[in-house]
Scaffold this active site. Sequence first.
Site, PDB file in Angstrom:
ATOM      1  N   CYS A 176       0.819  -1.208   0.000  1.00  0.00           N
ATOM      2  CA  CYS A 176       0.000   0.000   0.000  1.00  0.00           C
ATOM      3  C   CYS A 176       0.861   1.270   0.000  1.00  0.00           C
ATOM      4  CB  CYS A 176      -0.985  -0.049   1.167  1.00  0.00           C
ATOM      5  SG  CYS A 176      -2.321   1.126   0.961  1.00  0.00           S
ATOM      6  N   HIS A 193      -3.827  -5.176   1.139  1.00  0.00           N
ATOM      7  CA  HIS A 193      -3.127  -5.550   2.378  1.00  0.00           C
ATOM      8  C   HIS A 193      -3.057  -7.063   2.523  1.00  0.00           C
ATOM      9  CE1 HIS A 193      -2.555  -1.603   4.322  1.00  0.00           C
ATOM     10  NE2 HIS A 193      -3.507  -1.272   3.457  1.00  0.00           N
ATOM     11  N   GLU A 228      -1.692  -8.834   4.726  1.00  0.00           N
ATOM     12  CA  GLU A 228      -1.789  -9.330   6.106  1.00  0.00           C
ATOM     13  C   GLU A 228      -3.237  -9.679   6.462  1.00  0.00           C
ATOM     14  OE1 GLU A 228      -1.073  -6.315   5.120  1.00  0.00           O
ATOM     15  OE2 GLU A 228      -1.733  -4.739   6.507  1.00  0.00           O
TER      16      GLU A 228
END
Lengths: 183, 229
Positions: free
Chosen positions: A85, A167, A169
Amino acid sequence: MLIVDLCYEKDSLSRYEFVDPIVQVVRKSGRRYRIRHFSDLGGGETDAEGGVILCGTALKDNSYAGRIEEFSWIRTFDGPILGICAGMQVIASVFGGKIVPWPEIGLKEIQVISETPLLGEPRSITGYHLHNYGVDLPPDFDLVAGSSDNVQAFKRRGHQVYGIIFHPEVRNKWIIERFCQLE
Amino acid sequence: MKLGVLFSGGKDSVFACRRAMKRNQVACLITLISENQDSYMFHTPNIDRAGVLAEAMDIPILAWTTRGEEELELEDLKAAIARAREEYGIQGVVTGAIESVYQSSRVQRICRDLDLWCFNPLWQIDQVGYLRLLLREGFRVMIIGVFAYPLDESWLGKELDEEVIEKLERLQNRYRINPSGEGGELETFVLDGPILKKRVEVVKFSKIYDNYRGCLQIADLRLVEKLEK
């Protein structure tokens, strides 16, 4: 592995959200790592064994974009880099691309269009987006996912330097795990 | 930064508040009182007791009633946050979201619309590790709601301890229960912790339970002075 915190200040409340989840995955992979705030990196980080991860920031946090010169060291860093990002936006800026307005929040379909060691073969995946800005593809970078006016992932030609706007994660931890395996 | 914490009195919002208070000022707690027990967005059991916990933490609370209808309740949340900005001058919002993309992306959109910062200091946290962290930091947490098999009536009123954590860990492996209840499997209420100036004592309660769905309704509670360490 060097994990770089791009948040607006050192030890910010955002660190729990944008740095710790990355650290958790890297730790599980067995890689040794250290965490630094970007303001603490003086440019001598060319020896980060195992690569560099540039983490994301909160939606309202764009302070990194006004301090791109502090990231000029990634131009000469000779190892794998993953920009997430905000981290992708930094890579784009350093290598001659542009940060452009492009707001997205939530889960979206992402078309992987070319095969890379990081994202694998072309297919559709779902990723979590949280950004007000995206990027224009810098020179000498290939589009890996999305389209030219909607760059979801890119790779520097001839280098293991990647940027992804979503993202990993969240629901795509395998991308970080795979990055930890890159040489 | 002056912040407002979305607050239910459960462990996640209290612990998010704890993290927010380390380097920022928590100017107010924001509580949505949902008239719908099955709200998609908001914690419901004993939500009316959040005010007592706010008193124990010595932080002002802004309570806002919502009918709790899907998506419409987001307008209520937005109105509550906007009011918190007017009344307390908050610059950002803190949530206790851990995994829920549904909840967090909706709060993120509201914050973007209102030009506020959004913080989720428990985001993606390892759930079992987090439960142990709560104990290490001195939080006392009571289970006040169960909403998934095989969590039965015996869990209601239990206090979080190592034994409970180990049980939840086993249920995670066997039944895919989220050990911290992130999927709505269980709800909690905080009784004590480092950011509480007084501790909470539940004086009277009743249980409503049927077929792996149940609540411990707190009928009476009081705040008790804590002994100086």
